[in-house]
Design a protein around this motif. Structure first.
Motif, mmCIF file in Angstrom:
data_model
loop_
_atom_site.group_PDB
_atom_site.id
_atom_site.type_symbol
_atom_site.label_atom_id
_atom_site.label_comp_id
_atom_site.label_asym_id
_atom_site.label_seq_id
_atom_site.Cartn_x
_atom_site.Cartn_y
_atom_site.Cartn_z
ATOM 1 N N ALA A 240 -12.076 8.427 -9.035
ATOM 2 C CA ALA A 240 -11.029 8.509 -8.018
ATOM 3 C C ALA A 240 -10.677 7.125 -7.484
ATOM 4 N N GLY A 241 -11.684 6.275 -7.310
ATOM 5 C CA GLY A 241 -11.431 4.916 -6.827
ATOM 6 C C GLY A 241 -10.589 4.110 -7.796
ATOM 7 N N ARG A 242 -10.847 4.237 -9.082
ATOM 8 C CA ARG A 242 -10.043 3.517 -10.073
ATOM 9 C C ARG A 242 -8.588 3.959 -10.036
ATOM 10 N N LEU A 243 -8.366 5.259 -9.930
ATOM 11 C CA LEU A 243 -6.998 5.770 -9.926
ATOM 12 C C LEU A 243 -6.235 5.309 -8.680
ATOM 13 N N SER A 244 -6.868 5.359 -7.518
ATOM 14 C CA SER A 244 -6.198 4.937 -6.283
ATOM 15 C C SER A 244 -5.948 3.435 -6.268
ATOM 16 N N ARG A 245 -6.846 2.689 -6.864
ATOM 17 C CA ARG A 245 -6.734 1.223 -6.834
ATOM 18 C C ARG A 245 -5.716 0.712 -7.847
ATOM 19 N N GLU A 246 -5.683 1.290 -9.023
ATOM 20 C CA GLU A 246 -4.839 0.754 -10.086
ATOM 21 C C GLU A 246 -3.483 1.452 -10.218
ATOM 22 N N LEU A 247 -3.341 2.595 -9.562
ATOM 23 C CA LEU A 247 -2.059 3.304 -9.578
ATOM 24 C C LEU A 247 -1.607 3.516 -8.134
ATOM 25 N N PRO A 248 -0.876 2.573 -7.555
ATOM 26 C CA PRO A 248 -0.468 2.687 -6.143
ATOM 27 C C PRO A 248 0.359 3.935 -5.848
ATOM 28 N N ARG A 249 0.992 4.496 -6.871
ATOM 29 C CA ARG A 249 1.786 5.701 -6.637
ATOM 30 C C ARG A 249 0.911 6.905 -6.303
ATOM 31 N N VAL A 250 -0.364 6.839 -6.610
ATOM 32 C CA VAL A 250 -1.279 7.944 -6.327
ATOM 33 C C VAL A 250 -1.638 7.937 -4.841
#
Length: 272
Positions: A107-117
């Motif tokens: 979850a941290g990777r997705l929030s950090r690398e995809l700002p649209r999330v």
């Protein structure tokens, strides 16, 4: 031979009238007690062995067997992002034990690398699926600079920039020219946040019809709608009341061209 003497005859006899006393014998010595031996029953040992066997079996099933390993990753909730893009950033390794998956790290990777999330839920679905449930940020306003548009959500987060403006999202036009103390008090960032606040308060039909949010000062915000209609909004305060007043005006006068809800208790409408 002379017979026994009187003295000898009376020897060993108790005088008449004397009470008989029992003869006390010393107690017999007791045999020493054998030391007690602590004996454990078989039942606790068997129970302990059974528990260890079950725990070992569960651990092997979760981490050692080939049955409960990641064999696929699913993505749901995406509207602009591509599922393949989300899967690549999540970087979930296939074939590893599902129980060993660090869901917080994914979850941290997705929030950090995809700002649209905006938010993401990472769930294990036994026996071998990792489910990624994504909620994307929704733009309420666009900031234009040269030929690029930056999307801003209702929380003021700038999360994406592109050359093409997303459909149905108004563009901010900041025309304020404050100087001195007013410029320091009402900076461009603060005015932008105020415009975002107004855009977030708009009723859904009005938001879809709004083309431009023009901000001349902190308390002078105007909306330009499709079809040449305009709405004088005023400041960003009392946004809920202004939204309700505007909805009522549009229903009462569907053909009107100008609406004024800067004072929501006394809204006004004009047909031209």
């Amino acid at each position: 031979m002379a017979g026994p003497t009187t003295t000898r005859r009376g020897a060993g006899r108790k005088p008449a009238g004397a009470s008989a006393r029992p003869v006390r014998r010393p107690p017999a010595p007791r045999a020493p007690r054998a030391p007690r031996r602590h004996r454990f029953g078989r039942r606790p040992l068997l129970l302990l062995a059974g528990v260890l066997l079950v725990v070992t079996g569960v651990l092997w099933l979760l981490y050692g067997s080939a049955w409960l390993r990641v064999d696929r990753v699913t993505v749901s909730g995406t509207r602009v992002l591509r599922p393949q893009e989300v899967t690549e950033v999540a970087a979930v390794r296939l074939g590893r034990p599902l129980a060993a998956l660090d869901t917080d790290a994914v979850a941290g990777r997705l929030s950090r690398e995809l700002p649209r999330v905006a938010t993401v839920e990472v769930d294990r679905e036994w026996p071998g699926t990792v489910a990624l449930r994504v909620t994307e940020r929704k733009p309420v306003l666009l900031l234009r600079k040269d030929d690029r548009y930056t999307e801003v959500d209702a929380g003021g987060v700038r999360f994406a920039t592109s050359r093409q403006a997303p459909a149905g999202v108004p563009v901010l036009e900041l025309t304020a020219r404050a100087r001195g103390i007013a410029a320091r008090r009402f900076s461009a960032d603060r005015l932008t946040r105020e415009a975002v606040r107004v855009a977030g308060d708009l009723p859904a039909p009005v938001a879809r019809a709004t083309r431009t949010v023009r901000l001349a000062s902190y308390d002078s915000i105007t909306l330009e709608l499709a079809g040449g209609r305009t709405v004088v909004w005023g400041s960003g305060e009392n946004g809920g009341a202004k939204a309700r007043a505007l909805t009522a005006l549009m229903k009462a006068a569907p053909g009107a061209a100008h609406f004024d809800v800067s004072a929501p208790t006394a809204p006004a409408v004009a047909r031209s």
